[in-house]
Write an enzyme that holds these catalytic residues in place. Structure first.
Site, short mmCIF file in Angstrom:
data_model
loop_
_atom_site.label_atom_id
_atom_site.label_comp_id
_atom_site.label_asym_id
_atom_site.label_seq_id
_atom_site.Cartn_x
_atom_site.Cartn_y
_atom_site.Cartn_z
N GLU A 265 0.85 -1.19 0.00
CA GLU A 265 0.00 0.00 0.00
C GLU A 265 0.88 1.24 0.00
O GLU A 265 1.84 1.32 0.76
CB GLU A 265 -0.89 0.09 1.25
N GLU A 319 -13.88 5.62 -1.18
CA GLU A 319 -14.81 4.72 -0.49
C GLU A 319 -15.58 5.48 0.58
O GLU A 319 -15.03 5.85 1.61
CB GLU A 319 -14.04 3.54 0.11
N LYS A 322 -15.86 4.47 4.69
CA LYS A 322 -14.71 4.28 5.58
C LYS A 322 -14.79 5.26 6.73
O LYS A 322 -15.08 6.44 6.55
CB LYS A 322 -13.40 4.48 4.81
N GLU A 328 -9.66 9.59 4.65
CA GLU A 328 -9.88 8.15 4.53
C GLU A 328 -10.79 7.79 3.35
O GLU A 328 -10.65 6.73 2.76
CB GLU A 328 -10.51 7.59 5.82
#
Length: 409
Positions: A265, A319, A322, A328
């Protein structure tokens, strides 16, 4: 999947590729998270992945919808087994049932090459997790052996960069002393089974933690004077490569000099709260765009110039479910409607499209991995929930700042 909907997505990708991705790149890896309620179907995701030239995808579970959608696309998959499953995977019957129904059922149509068991387990400082990590990895590997799949599917786990005690200079990289024993056992497993060492690395957190001292150009791969490692005389012009080489040094200090390191990541948010310095579309474009350009050069880090850069960008989509700060929910290269979150300034030669043939096999009920947003694997829900572990295990951030201060001399 209805043809008109797929045609709409394919047409969209074809129309935006030339404008948003003008520079050709080679293969990249991408993290495909699904903690959202507005994402396109897995079938519609296939052309998006191909549009950025990604040939490797990291999935945080073993969602059968995704694995079936990518059948016969030749895209390589790393699939995840969440922290909540570590205890169960020590049971040989449960481990074999999970592998059989979540991995074997999709082979060989879907190219699954690796399973990562647990995410950033060792930096949760939870012995109930850390004590179960290696036995769970061994349980999954044994299941693969029993099913004759161990030669094509490896087993690993993903670590936070906070497992490092020292990261500057890169040649002095060392793991935390309290983690040395458990890491040594895990590294022995990697060496015996031939699996890679995965690390999650985010220079963004170093900048966010101290924007007045951390030069933005150094973390964004922009032109800068760089820094010299005094022990090796190697030159570093970006923080990520210095972090990667610190991991190589830490591995070498424990006797694992040849173990491959993959960055599972790394990324940069395009939006954040008022106190989240640097979370802008322009900085996200520079970080991810410049990183992908570096990957296209097919050169390694200063310490390992001949080693491939196996890097998975975080993430494919913004997203919306999250938890945590605004950043985030804004790490994605794409918005849920399939349009770019910002221009990356890259392009690929991969044609948009897919073979719509899907894999056979059924998914049973024995220890299946959750696929809905509300049950996503522990450790993935929030990157910033690990901020204390990044800011940190104080020596890692301090080491990064020491490196940065050298730039300012």
């Amino acid at each position: 999947m209805e043809f008109p909907r797929f045609f709409c997505y394919a047409s969209l990708i074809l129309s935006i590729s030339a404008y948003f991705f003008p520079i050709m790149v080679s293969s990249i890896g991408i993290n495909y998270g699904q903690i959202a309620n507005n994402l396109p179907s897995p079938e519609d995701v296939v052309p998006l992945v191909k549009s950025i030239g990604a040939t490797k995808v990291k999935l945080y579970d073993a969602d059968p919808r995704v694995l079936s959608a990518f059948a016969y696309t030749d895209v390589e998959f790393i699939v995840g087994l969440g922290n909540e499953y570590l205890d169960k995977m020590q049971d040989p019957a449960k481990a074999q049932a999970w592998v059989k129904q979540n991995i074997q059922a999709h082979l060989p149509a879907t190219k699954i090459t690796c399973i990562f068991v647990g995410n950033e387990v060792l930096t949760f400082n939870d012995t109930s997790l850390s004590d179960n990590l290696l036995p769970a990895m061994q349980g999954v590997h044994t299941a693969l052996v029993n099913l004759g799949l161990d030669k094509q599917v490896s087993v690993t786990t993903a670590h936070s960069l906070a497992i490092l005690q020292t990261s500057y200079p890169p040649s002095a990289g060392a793991f935390r002393e309290d983690l040395t024993d458990v890491l040594s056992q895990t590294l022995s497993f990697h060496q015996k089974t031939g699996s890679p060492f995965l690390i999650n690395a985010y220079p963004y957190f170093a900048y966010k933690g101290n924007p007045k001292q951390v030069p933005l150009d150094f973390v964004l791969f922009q032109p800068n004077q760089g820094v010299i490692d005094p022990a090796t005389n190697l030159h570093y012009d970006n923080m990520l490569f210095a972090q990667i080489d610190a991991v190589y040094s830490a591995l070498a200090s424990l006797g694992y000099k040849k173990l491959p390191v993959h960055i599972s990541e790394t990324g940069w948010p395009s939006k954040g709260d008022e106190d989240e310095a640097g979370a802008t579309p322009d900085n996200a474009k520079k970080y991810n765009g410049n990183l992908i350009k570096l990957m296209s050069k097919e050169t390694g880090t200063p310490m390992r110039p001949n080693s491939d850069l196996n890097i998975y960008v975080f993430a494919l989509f913004n997203e919306n479910m999250k938890p945590g700060p605004t950043s985030e929910r804004n790490y994605g290269l794409f918005k849920p409607d399939g349009t770019p979150a910002y221009s990356l300034g890259i392009s690929t030669s991969n044609a948009v499209g897919r073979n719509t043939t899907t894999a056979g096999g059924s998914i049973g009920n024995a220890v299946t991995t959750p696929s809905s947003p509300t049950t996503s694997s522990t450790g993935y829900l929030s990157i910033s929930s690990a901020t204390e572990r990044y800011q940190f295990v104080g020596h890692v951030l301090l080491a990064s700042l020491l490196l940065i201060k050298t730039l300012l001399v």
